[in-house]
Design a protein around this motif. Structure first.
Motif, PDB file in Angstrom:
ATOM      1  N   LEU A  35     137.539  45.919 105.497  1.00 21.97           N
ATOM      2  CA  LEU A  35     138.570  46.913 105.220  1.00 21.97           C
ATOM      3  C   LEU A  35     137.948  48.294 105.032  1.00 21.97           C
ATOM      4  CD1 LEU A  35     141.655  47.056 104.853  1.00 21.97           C
ATOM      5  CD2 LEU A  35     141.276  46.895 102.392  1.00 21.97           C
ATOM      6  N   ALA A  36     136.792  48.364 104.352  1.00 18.67           N
ATOM      7  CA  ALA A  36     136.099  49.644 104.205  1.00 18.67           C
ATOM      8  C   ALA A  36     135.620  50.166 105.559  1.00 18.67           C
ATOM      9  CB  ALA A  36     134.925  49.489 103.240  1.00 18.67           C
ATOM     10  N   SER A  37     135.114  49.278 106.422  1.00 15.33           N
ATOM     11  CA  SER A  37     134.678  49.701 107.761  1.00 15.33           C
ATOM     12  C   SER A  37     135.848  50.219 108.585  1.00 15.33           C
ATOM     13  CB  SER A  37     134.009  48.522 108.483  1.00 15.33           C
ATOM     14  OG  SER A  37     132.879  48.067 107.788  1.00 15.33           O
ATOM     15  N   ASP A  38     137.001  49.559 108.468  1.00 15.08           N
ATOM     16  CA  ASP A  38     138.172  50.006 109.211  1.00 15.08           C
ATOM     17  C   ASP A  38     138.685  51.340 108.679  1.00 15.08           C
ATOM     18  OD1 ASP A  38     140.019  49.524 111.315  1.00 15.08           O
ATOM     19  OD2 ASP A  38     141.539  49.001 109.846  1.00 15.08           O
ATOM     20  N   ALA A  39     138.620  51.531 107.362  1.00 11.86           N
ATOM     21  CA  ALA A  39     139.006  52.826 106.802  1.00 11.86           C
ATOM     22  C   ALA A  39     138.086  53.928 107.315  1.00 11.86           C
ATOM     23  CB  ALA A  39     138.966  52.764 105.276  1.00 11.86           C
ATOM     24  N   MET A  40     136.799  53.636 107.417  1.00 11.22           N
ATOM     25  CA  MET A  40     135.868  54.612 107.956  1.00 11.22           C
ATOM     26  C   MET A  40     136.154  54.888 109.434  1.00 11.22           C
ATOM     27  SD  MET A  40     131.689  54.484 107.822  1.00 11.22           S
ATOM     28  CE  MET A  40     131.796  53.957 106.109  1.00 11.22           C
ATOM     29  N   ALA A  41     136.533  53.828 110.174  1.00 15.67           N
ATOM     30  CA  ALA A  41     136.886  54.016 111.584  1.00 15.67           C
ATOM     31  C   ALA A  41     138.122  54.901 111.721  1.00 15.67           C
ATOM     32  CB  ALA A  41     137.124  52.658 112.247  1.00 15.67           C
ATOM     33  N   LEU A  42     139.104  54.713 110.870  1.00 14.98           N
ATOM     34  CA  LEU A  42     140.296  55.572 110.893  1.00 14.98           C
ATOM     35  C   LEU A  42     139.936  57.018 110.578  1.00 14.98           C
ATOM     36  CD1 LEU A  42     142.886  53.277 109.068  1.00 14.98           C
ATOM     37  CD2 LEU A  42     142.934  53.952 111.472  1.00 14.98           C
ATOM     38  N   LEU A  43     139.049  57.200 109.606  1.00 13.09           N
ATOM     39  CA  LEU A  43     138.642  58.553 109.235  1.00 13.09           C
ATOM     40  C   LEU A  43     137.896  59.232 110.378  1.00 13.09           C
ATOM     41  CD1 LEU A  43     138.627  60.567 106.869  1.00 13.09           C
ATOM     42  CD2 LEU A  43     136.439  59.573 106.165  1.00 13.09           C
ATOM     43  N   LEU A  44     136.977  58.516 111.011  1.00 18.26           N
ATOM     44  CA  LEU A  44     136.236  59.079 112.145  1.00 18.26           C
ATOM     45  C   LEU A  44     137.152  59.353 113.331  1.00 18.26           C
ATOM     46  CD1 LEU A  44     132.980  56.898 112.037  1.00 18.26           C
ATOM     47  CD2 LEU A  44     133.198  59.313 111.455  1.00 18.26           C
ATOM     48  N   SER A  45     138.117  58.472 113.566  1.00 23.97           N
ATOM     49  CA  SER A  45     139.055  58.686 114.666  1.00 23.97           C
ATOM     50  C   SER A  45     139.866  59.963 114.449  1.00 23.97           C
ATOM     51  CB  SER A  45     139.993  57.480 114.797  1.00 23.97           C
ATOM     52  OG  SER A  45     139.278  56.304 115.086  1.00 23.97           O
ATOM     53  N   ARG A  46     140.290  60.195 113.204  1.00 20.87           N
ATOM     54  CA  ARG A  46     141.042  61.416 112.913  1.00 20.87           C
ATOM     55  C   ARG A  46     140.161  62.642 113.068  1.00 20.87           C
ATOM     56  NH1 ARG A  46     144.215  61.990 107.270  1.00 20.87           N
ATOM     57  NH2 ARG A  46     145.446  60.330 108.285  1.00 20.87           N
TER      58      ARG A  46
END
Length: 667
Positions: free
Chosen positions: A297-308
């Motif tokens: 979940l933390a990795s996916d949150a980081m992926a969302l942040l990088l995507s934005r």
């Protein structure tokens, strides 16, 4: 005094329970905070009042954000539980679905099913993934044997299987680019959802995990005592092992079918659980599942942040690999340098190399080159004829580049094996090819194709030097143990594969050009580049022959070399720089090629070339022969289509390496 002591015992007994409760409470609190962050990253502003109603924002929240979060929790729990189960079964902290080859086997199985039987894969793809995982893990366990499961042989076998299956998967992708373009993001591990359908599909298939938490702890606890002791206490050993392995692979296959390849979670979560104090079998299983949820979940949150931030979709698997690869390097430092080298040695062959062997190999090389030059398809079928001017201009550069690449990688493998006293050292196993390819890939994505061939050699050299520096830094303390070298190569290969999937998921023309180069192609090499490669490799091999005496002394040991007057650090540094130059030159122009740098030196030693003076030229001859053969097969096997040389060489040499390990195990 006795009363005071008796009063202390209950308090002491409660301390582990209190510590466990605090550990679980802290983890659940962290999971809650990350879940809130994850949900808010899908919105334009921070809020604790999530949207309701029929607005677009509310629909996006309920049909995309919430299912994505639930999917991350389900997949993280499945991978963490699966990894803990495998580690406790094998008593090996480096075992996971990734290191056993289960993930790559499931990926390849599902990829082939998606192309051959798309209707079946759309509904029952998890069975194809399970079949691929079972085949891969079965071969790995057969290679490692019962005594090698708890040590480094199983990791070596898993890495070899990952390299081989990865080459097969890339071949499938290249030969079916139009049909597989939509699978690129899936291959990198994507948790994005558009409704609750995949969540509804996945959660029933993970219900066996709840049964494992109830039934598996007793068997796992008994297995820690050893197989004989476990059987003596009433455990039906082989059915229990088979059932637990199948349950682990089932959860892994279901997760991969739903979201694609996400590595390292099954490796990282159980090790973190162990470090945090989980000691009993049930505690480790449960806490690994919880930590798997937290990490993913933390990795996916980081992926969302990088995507934005970047304005591009970043797959979750890429971020998980960026976290997991350094973790694997850290775990490799925990391995004892006392791991036996004998368990990793390859079989030995003849004691001397006869002149007949040299003549046969030289004749085979010349014949293969002549066939590659003269074999052509005419209206009446395949014919042998001297090529026309047009065919000549197309064929001689690729033959020269293939032969030069093979000889260069073979000599690099000999140098590495001698320098590190490691029979498994090679540019691909140690990660040099992966490091070079990774930096070249970054330069291509940053500067485009216009400057690619100008910057590629420099970028590849930088990548090789960085990997060598990492190997020297990590390996010096543990005397360059084979296990450490394998783990470093595995981490770098995982990073390269993640970066490849990330680049391909963008679907640009540069990324598609990158796919052909990464497959190891000679048909893109121009006449000038072939000449540069041939001359450069020849000069570097000449330099390696100049260092023959130094290599002989270093092979005997640093103490003996120093006693004979050799400046050991300076000589080792110079030879490692020579290896880096060879790998950089070959990789920048041809692309990464797996297994050749490992097998050509070994084959030379098997044929009797034990001394450096014999092994260097014989390995170079074998490397050139293998690459010429791979080029001929790739060009003619599915004519008029072509399979890149690097893919064919990796499949040929990888299959031979797997058979070699099987022969060693069964003999």
């Amino acid at each position: 005094m006795a009363e005071v002591d008796s009063a202390q015992y209950p308090v002491d007994d409660c301390r582990p329970l209190k510590a466990d409760a605090c550990r679980y409470a802290a983890t659940l609190l962290g999971l809650l905070l990350i879940a809130l962050l994850h949900l808010n990253l899908s919105l334009d502003h921070w809020t604790l009042n999530f949207p309701e109603g029929d607005s677009f924002t509310a629909l996006q929240f309920h049909l995309a954000s919430l299912p994505r979060m639930v999917m991350a929790l389900l997949v993280g729990a499945a991978l963490g539980l699966s990894g803990s189960l495998l580690q406790q079964l094998t008593q090996n902290r480096l075992v996971s679905p990734m290191t056993l080859g289960a993930a790559s086997g499931a990926w390849l199985g599902l990829l082939v099913a998606s192309l051959a039987f798309p209707a079946f894969a759309a509904v029952q793809g998890h069975w194809a993934a399970l079949a691929g995982a079972l085949l891969s893990v079965g071969l790995v366990l057969l290679i490692a044997g019962r005594d090698g499961i708890a040590g480094l042989p199983v990791i070596l076998a898993g890495m070899a299987m990952n390299l081989l299956l990865g080459a097969l998967a890339i071949a499938v992708l290249i030969l079916n680019q139009q049909q597989t373009r939509g699978l690129f993001i899936w291959g990198a591990g994507d948790l994005g959802q558009i409704d609750w359908s995949w969540v509804s599909w996945l959660w029933p298939k993970l219900l066996p995990g709840l049964l494992l938490l109830w039934l598996a702890p007793r068997a796992l606890t008994l297995l820690k005592l050893g197989g004989t002791a476990a059987q003596g206490r009433g455990l039906n050993l082989w059915p229990a092992l088979l059932t637990l392995f199948l349950a682990s692979l089932w959860m892994t296959s279901a997760a991969i079918t739903a979201v694609g390849l996400i590595g390292f979670i099954g490796l990282l979560a159980p090790n973190l659980a162990h470090l945090c104090g989980a000691r009993t079998a049930r505690d480790e299983l449960l806490y690994s599942a919880l930590l798997g949820m937290l990490v993913l979940l933390a990795s996916d949150a980081m992926a969302l942040l990088l995507s934005r931030w970047l304005g591009e979709q970043i797959p979750t698997g890429a971020v998980a690999a960026l976290v997991g690869a350094p973790a694997l390097l850290w775990l490799s430092r925990q391995q004892r340098a006392a791991e036996t080298r004998q368990s990793l040695d390859l079989p030995r062959g003849r004691e001397r190399c006869s002149g007949r062997t040299w003549w046969l190999l030289a004749s085979a090389t010349a014949l293969t080159a002549l066939l590659g030059l003269c074999l052509q398809l005419e209206p009446q079928g395949w014919q042998l004829a001297w090529p026309s001017d047009v065919l000549w201009s197309l064929r001689w550069p690729r033959l020269l580049s293939a032969a030069a690449a093979g000889t260069g990688l073979a000599v690099a493998g000999v140098l590495l094996q001698r320098l590190l006293h490691n029979p498994l050292a090679s540019p691909d196993i140690l990660g040099l090819s992966a490091g070079a390819a990774l930096v070249v890939m970054i330069s291509l994505l940053l500067f485009g194709q216009a400057l690619f061939w100008l910057l590629a050699p420099i970028a590849a050299l930088i990548g090789c030097l960085l990997v060598l520096a990492t190997l020297v830094l990590l390996g010096r303390k543990q005397q360059y143990s084979p296990g450490l070298m394998v783990l470093v190569g595995m981490a770098l290969a995982a990073l390269l594969n993640t970066a490849l999937q990330l680049a391909l998921s963008q679907g640009s023309s540069d990324s598609l050009a990158l796919l052909g180069w990464l497959a190891g192609s000679t048909y893109r090499v121009s006449a000038l580049q072939a000449c540069v490669l041939g001359v450069g490799v020849s000069l570097l091999i000449g330099l390696s022959l100049f260092w023959q005496r130094a290599l002989d002394l270093l092979t005997a040991g640093d103490g003996i070399a120093h006693g004979r007057g050799l400046d050991v650090p300076a000589t080792r540094l110079a030879l490692l720089l020579l290896v880096a130059l060879l790998c950089a030159l070959v990789t920048s122009l041809v692309g990464p090629v797996s297994f050749l740098g490992l097998l050509a030196p070994h084959m030379a030693a098997t044929l009797g070339a034990r001394r450096v003076q014999q092994q260097l030229p014989l390995a170079a001859l074998l490397g050139g022969l293998l690459m010429l053969l791979a080029d001929a097969i790739g060009r003619n096997l599915i004519f008029p289509l072509q399979i890149p040389l690097g893919i064919v060489a990796s499949i040929l040499c990888g299959s031979y390496f797997i058979l070699l390990l099987l022969h060693r195990r069964l003999s």
